[in-house]
Scaffold this active site. Sequence first.
Site, PDB file in Angstrom:
ATOM      1  N   ARG A  55      55.481  76.324  22.689  1.00  0.00           N
ATOM      2  CA  ARG A  55      54.532  75.582  21.855  1.00  0.00           C
ATOM      3  C   ARG A  55      54.003  76.468  20.726  1.00  0.00           C
ATOM      4  NH1 ARG A  55      50.618  72.347  26.018  1.00  0.00           N
ATOM      5  NH2 ARG A  55      50.584  74.312  27.199  1.00  0.00           N
ATOM      6  N   ASP A 222      50.761  66.838  33.862  1.00  0.00           N
ATOM      7  CA  ASP A 222      50.133  66.751  32.540  1.00  0.00           C
ATOM      8  C   ASP A 222      51.241  66.629  31.504  1.00  0.00           C
ATOM      9  OD1 ASP A 222      47.305  68.337  31.038  1.00  0.00           O
ATOM     10  OD2 ASP A 222      48.945  67.313  30.035  1.00  0.00           O
ATOM     11  N   GLU A 248      48.912  62.464  33.373  1.00  0.00           N
ATOM     12  CA  GLU A 248      47.899  62.738  32.343  1.00  0.00           C
ATOM     13  C   GLU A 248      48.520  62.754  30.952  1.00  0.00           C
ATOM     14  OE1 GLU A 248      45.134  65.837  33.207  1.00  0.00           O
ATOM     15  OE2 GLU A 248      45.116  66.550  31.153  1.00  0.00           O
ATOM     16  N   GLU A 276      41.804  64.257  26.271  1.00  0.00           N
ATOM     17  CA  GLU A 276      41.437  65.588  25.779  1.00  0.00           C
ATOM     18  C   GLU A 276      41.622  65.739  24.270  1.00  0.00           C
ATOM     19  OE1 GLU A 276      44.404  67.608  28.298  1.00  0.00           O
ATOM     20  OE2 GLU A 276      44.847  68.827  26.553  1.00  0.00           O
ATOM     21  N   ASP A 298      37.420  66.739  25.948  1.00  0.00           N
ATOM     22  CA  ASP A 298      37.153  68.180  25.909  1.00  0.00           C
ATOM     23  C   ASP A 298      35.843  68.355  25.143  1.00  0.00           C
ATOM     24  OD1 ASP A 298      38.821  71.192  25.761  1.00  0.00           O
ATOM     25  OD2 ASP A 298      36.994  70.862  24.615  1.00  0.00           O
ATOM     26  N   HIS A 325      38.288  67.803  30.168  1.00  0.00           N
ATOM     27  CA  HIS A 325      39.358  68.800  30.055  1.00  0.00           C
ATOM     28  C   HIS A 325      38.723  70.184  30.232  1.00  0.00           C
ATOM     29  CE1 HIS A 325      41.697  71.545  27.270  1.00  0.00           C
ATOM     30  NE2 HIS A 325      42.491  71.311  28.287  1.00  0.00           N
ATOM     31  N   GLU A 345      38.003  70.457  36.172  1.00  0.00           N
ATOM     32  CA  GLU A 345      39.249  71.219  35.984  1.00  0.00           C
ATOM     33  C   GLU A 345      38.965  72.703  35.800  1.00  0.00           C
ATOM     34  OE1 GLU A 345      41.558  70.113  32.517  1.00  0.00           O
ATOM     35  OE2 GLU A 345      43.106  71.604  32.948  1.00  0.00           O
TER      36      GLU A 345
HETATM   37  C1  LIG Z   1      48.755  72.403  30.599  1.00  0.00           C
HETATM   38  C2  LIG Z   1      48.674  71.521  29.367  1.00  0.00           C
HETATM   39  O1  LIG Z   1      49.950  71.515  28.759  1.00  0.00           O
HETATM   40  C3  LIG Z   1      47.684  72.037  28.357  1.00  0.00           C
HETATM   41  O2  LIG Z   1      48.038  73.346  27.971  1.00  0.00           O
HETATM   42  C4  LIG Z   1      46.280  72.027  28.889  1.00  0.00           C
HETATM   43  O3  LIG Z   1      45.430  72.738  28.049  1.00  0.00           O
HETATM   44  C5  LIG Z   1      45.611  70.677  29.000  1.00  0.00           C
HETATM   45  O4  LIG Z   1      46.418  69.582  28.715  1.00  0.00           O
HETATM   46  C6  LIG Z   1      44.943  70.504  30.341  1.00  0.00           C
HETATM   47  O5  LIG Z   1      44.787  69.358  30.784  1.00  0.00           O
HETATM   48  O6  LIG Z   1      44.513  71.548  30.892  1.00  0.00           O
HETATM   49 MG   LIG Z   2      45.777  67.844  29.748  1.00  0.00          MG
END
Ligand SMILES: C[C@H](O)[C@H](O)[C@@H](O)[C@@H](O)C(=O)O
Ligand SMILES: [Mg+2]
Length: 400
Positions: A55, A222, A248, A276, A298, A325, A345
Amino acid sequence: MSLPKIKTVRAYFAGGATADKAAAGGDYHDQGANHWIDDHVATPMSKYKQYEQSRQSFGINVLGTLIVEVEADNGQTGFAITTGGEMGCFIVEKHLNRFLEGRCVSDIKLIHDQMMNATLYYAGSGGLVMNTISCVDLALWDLFGKVTDLPVYKLLGGAVRDELQFYATGARPDLAQQMGFIGGKMAVQWGPHDGDEGIRKEVARIAHYRESCGPDFWLMLDCWMSQDVNFATKLAHACAPYNVKWLEECLPPQQFEGYAQLKQQAPQGMLITSGEHHGTLQSFRTLAETGIDILQPDVGWCGGLTTLVEVAALAKSRGQLVVPHGSSVYSHHAVFTFTNSPFSEFLMTSPDCSTLRPQFDPLLINEPVPVNGRMHKSVLDKPGFGVELNRDGLKRPYQH
Ligand SMILES: C[C@H](O)[C@H](O)[C@@H](O)[C@@H](O)C(=O)O
Ligand SMILES: [Mg+2]
């Protein structure tokens, strides 16, 4: 109690595209090499071969961390961090500062409304501008807590539970289980361009961890906006035999109809979640109306704590959960006060998920982590958000 006024606001950044090395912190995707969070995670860019493995290759970490510090005329300061970097600094110092300076430290909602309305012409419903507004809002709540000598969760009305339980996001649900977390969420690695073979690979991974974690440990996937309704539906049904608790963020934020369709087509009992990358209360109202099960704003991206509180009330009115998030102390304080947030989380930022590294390391001093997958409210009993800023390497690119 006479409260001080806001004297000034300062904006710094760390990491991001102009830095010579990864800096992590608020932009927790800005990690070094060989990190699980950048290892073949499926994204909307994965259909382009050159961007499939990493990424960071398409720029997930270009923004870096924005740090906003607000100083009162009695010398006390509050701060917050989020994803936003140098560009966020410009917005704070050249635009948003005018709504803060001279105001009472308790004028948080007035300042929030003015920031939201004054940026409507260039903010849209999320992204960098919303991250920046969120960071200012969080810094104001931190300052208010420092001035009143109260933790933010008490400013919000107090805890509705003594202890918070966490699931962990990372590449190793088995290690998360050993650490006491209630579940493990993994990043999906294959997408629509991989077809049915991609689904088979995801299911094989879920089957492996279901085997190693037993029948009841929560397993989630996710999907980071990488799918379409058809692929997500097929993945959901293929994973159902392994008791996957939720899928997710299968779709891009704006595909509200798609979320409604996916919720209808998902297996009975499997939760559909998102949020998020949504910003503003209005977007969360539309997302909630799709009927998905859990909203996941978030707090550093959605409009700040002021917006998060509104989203939680909206979700509560509809019988929906709000599970922010992962955003460390910035969401812990809020979640303790929400009756519709039964868990939260913890995002693993150690490269191999084998240790409990604080999410925003190294920027927050005294940043707490869950112990045995839980956190007692007393851990947060310090003024504001209860953390201090590590100022090493911060840059202030603009003055006003
Ligand atoms: C793990 C996911 O790809 C993201 O990096 C993360 O930041 C987010 O989507 C999450 O829900 O923690
Ligand atoms: Mg996520």
